[in-house]
Design an enzyme around this catalytic site. Structure first.
Site, PDB file in Angstrom:
ATOM      1  N   SER A   1      60.466 -62.457  -5.408  1.00 31.88           N
ATOM      2  CA  SER A   1      60.914 -63.764  -4.962  1.00 31.88           C
ATOM      3  C   SER A   1      61.533 -63.653  -3.584  1.00 31.88           C
ATOM      4  O   SER A   1      62.080 -62.617  -3.223  1.00 31.88           O
ATOM      5  CB  SER A   1      61.957 -64.314  -5.929  1.00 31.88           C
ATOM      6  N   LYS A   2      61.445 -64.750  -2.864  1.00 32.31           N
ATOM      7  CA  LYS A   2      61.930 -64.705  -1.493  1.00 32.31           C
ATOM      8  C   LYS A   2      63.443 -64.618  -1.421  1.00 32.31           C
ATOM      9  O   LYS A   2      63.997 -64.403  -0.354  1.00 32.31           O
ATOM     10  CB  LYS A   2      61.397 -65.883  -0.699  1.00 32.31           C
ATOM     11  N   ARG A   3      64.111 -64.788  -2.552  1.00 31.22           N
ATOM     12  CA  ARG A   3      65.561 -64.604  -2.555  1.00 31.22           C
ATOM     13  C   ARG A   3      65.916 -63.121  -2.406  1.00 31.22           C
ATOM     14  O   ARG A   3      67.038 -62.784  -2.080  1.00 31.22           O
ATOM     15  CB  ARG A   3      66.174 -65.130  -3.855  1.00 31.22           C
ATOM     16  N   LYS A   4      64.950 -62.253  -2.705  1.00 30.26           N
ATOM     17  CA  LYS A   4      65.263 -60.823  -2.684  1.00 30.26           C
ATOM     18  C   LYS A   4      64.388 -60.037  -1.724  1.00 30.26           C
ATOM     19  O   LYS A   4      64.708 -58.913  -1.347  1.00 30.26           O
ATOM     20  CB  LYS A   4      65.116 -60.244  -4.084  1.00 30.26           C
ATOM     21  N   ASN A   5      63.264 -60.573  -1.349  1.00 30.59           N
ATOM     22  CA  ASN A   5      62.274 -59.857  -0.566  1.00 30.59           C
ATOM     23  C   ASN A   5      61.554 -60.864   0.312  1.00 30.59           C
ATOM     24  O   ASN A   5      61.337 -61.970  -0.143  1.00 30.59           O
ATOM     25  CB  ASN A   5      61.198 -59.315  -1.527  1.00 30.59           C
TER      26      ASN A   5
END
Ligand code: GLU
Ligand code: ZN
Length: 501
Positions: free
Chosen positions: A252-256
């Site tokens: 997910s773009k929250r982490k990567n």
């Protein structure tokens, strides 16, 4: 029979590495059998779809060298390749299903459905439609329609029994019908939902193998039932494992960074990115690590895929990219591509007007411009808050992260009014909220003009830098707590409206 596979991205948001991953495996499979891969745009969710996103998806897949044989840009014998241009096919299909007794209109109000859901959750049942409108007589239906009542069409799911199907990777899959909802197949705006449209299109486009992410496995019974209702033979299904963050959660773009454009902007070469995606859950028969799409395709066997969730790890991708620069590309190639990337006169000329007021000699230029050319700047977390309280710094960074998702066009004016809006809404001065962004983006409290810099960096690098700043604050104990984040989410919804994630 010609093997035909497809990728079916929805044009909502940035081009996702998961889309490229699916494209690569669909392409490898099709090429292995001398077949074709189709690109279809699934834009039935009109409120979230955009032409800009479609364009971005197509161009980033092209950048990666993942090419399709038929699609909205190049046409083909089975077009149109955009679902919003195929509504007549779906209308006809739904009528067929209604006539065959596989679909029915549902007039239930959102209030009734909410009430039902609440009760089912209270009784610890799986929330699902109860078939209420199945009991309506033909006359009642006609009357309601005449009276202009809003309705959807639902798929009639068997009350009991099991749906069994073969998955090319998992073998036999069994899902009880009691776990499957009476899926809406046409919304009240007359648009079909994904389930109906994709089945109709897969059939009409003569898709032989549906190779897609495992998040669709529980929807497959609905699709099989649709094929049955139409009297069509279903294609083969293979559900590939989803990419994961290093902590094993779903990528997910929250982490990567998940946007393909990020990897382009951060200076990766497309061959390495594609090669790395090819290593996700897959190894070539001879175990080699460096391979081209061509080499992967010629030896491709879908059964070699492993089912464990493959970890998408940027550190490994960087290592592989380095090997490409040293082992696969010639020095001239590296030079030429680096120039094309950001060491070109056009790009430097965009930085120059920002840097010029601060230059005494040429040697001042590159140190000033460095943050516009690198991936992530280095800095101490203590710098981030500036004169703001750290909690407030985390708050404005988070709000900006959400607000930036919603920016329609990425330019200086839009950015400047976005930050002004945040300052006004938070009852602070623009001057007060900007320091954390200077540091997050440039690594320093003094740097080139912020909005111009953000505009030049582009959405993907900027979002990543803001996310990293928030992470640094969290690690240092000064970030948003879980509770704080929940509170902020609510506050954000009230003050700024819905988020798009
Ligand atoms: N539009 C769907 C998605 O973007 C496609 C799923 C499928 O391949 O069937 O995930
Ligand atoms: Zn109903």
């Amino acid at each position: 029979m010609t093997v035909r596979t497809r990728i079916a991205p929805s044009p909502t948001g940035s081009p996702h590495v998961g889309t490229a991953y699916m494209a690569l495996f669909n392409l490898a499979f099709a090429r292995k059998y001398g077949g074709e891969m189709i690109l279809r745009i699934e834009d039935t969710d009109q409120s979230r779809s955009s032409q800009a996103s479609e364009d971005a998806i197509l161009s980033s897949l092209k950048w990666l060298g993942l090419d399709w044989d038929e699609g909205p840009d190049c046409g083909g014998d089975f077009g149109p390749y955009r679902q919003s241009e195929r509504l007549a096919f779906y209308k006809e299909a739904i009528q067929k299903l209604v006539d065959a007794g596989y679909a029915y209109p549902c007039f239930c109000t959102p209030e009734r459905l909410n009430e039902l859901r609440k009760k089912q959750i209270e009784n610890k049942e799986t929330p699902r439609y109860d078939g209420h409108c199945l009991s309506l007589s033909r006359e009642e239906i006609e009357q309601k329609m005449k009276a202009g009542e809003k309705y959807v069409y639902r798929l009639k799911i068997p009350d009991e029994g099991v749906c069994e199907f073969e998955d090319e990777l998992r073998g036999k899959v069994s899902i009880e019908w009691s776990q499957v909802d009476h899926q809406i197949i046409q919304k009240s705006d007359g648009y079909p939902t994904y389930h109906l449209a994709s089945v109709v299109d897969d059939y009409l486009m003569k898709i032989t193998h549906v190779i897609r992410g495992e998040e669709w496995i529980n929807s497959t019974p609905k699709h099989i039932l649709l094929y049955q209702g139409f009297g069509w033979k279903p294609p083969s299904f293979a559900h590939l494992p989803l990419l994961r963050n290093p902590d094993k959660s779903k990528l997910s773009k929250r982490k990567n960074p998940t946007s393909i454009d990020y990897y382009k902007d951060a200076g990766f070469v497309p061959e390495a990115v594609v090669n790395y995606l090819g290593m996700m859950g897959y190894t070539l028969p001879d175990q080699r690590e460096i391979f081209t799409v061509q080499e992967m395709s010629s030896t491709f066997e879908i059964k070699r895929m492993s089912l464990g969730g493959p970890i998408f790890d940027i550190a490994k991708l960087k290592w592989l990219n380095g090997r490409y620069l040293r082992e696969k590309l010639t020095r001239e190639d590296v030079l030429r591509r680096m120039i094309e990337w950001k060491a070109n006169p056009q790009f430097l000329d965009k930085i120059l007007p920002l840097a010029l007021p601060r230059l005494e000699t040429f040697s001042d230029f590159f140190p000033l411009a460095q943050f516009l050319l690198n991936d992530v700047p280095n800095y101490e977390v203590d710098l981030l808050a500036g004169r703001l309280e750290t909690g407030m710094a985390a708050k404005v960074l988070k709000i900006a992260e959400w607000e930036l998702e919603k920016m329609p066009a990425w330019n200086r004016e839009g950015l400047s009014s976005l930050f002004q809006k945040i300052a006004d809404t938070e009852e602070l001065k623009l001057k007060q909220i900007l320091p954390p962004f200077f540091v997050a983006v440039s690594g320093s409290t003094v740097s080139l003009p912020l909005f111009d810099s953000l505009a030049l960096l582009g959405p993907d690098l900027v979002r990543t830098r803001i996310r990293i700043a928030l992470e640094k604050l969290s690690v240092s104990g000064a970030g948003l707590s879980k509770k704080g984040l929940k509170k902020l989410e609510k506050e954000y919804a009230q003050k700024y409206g819905n988020r798009i994630d």
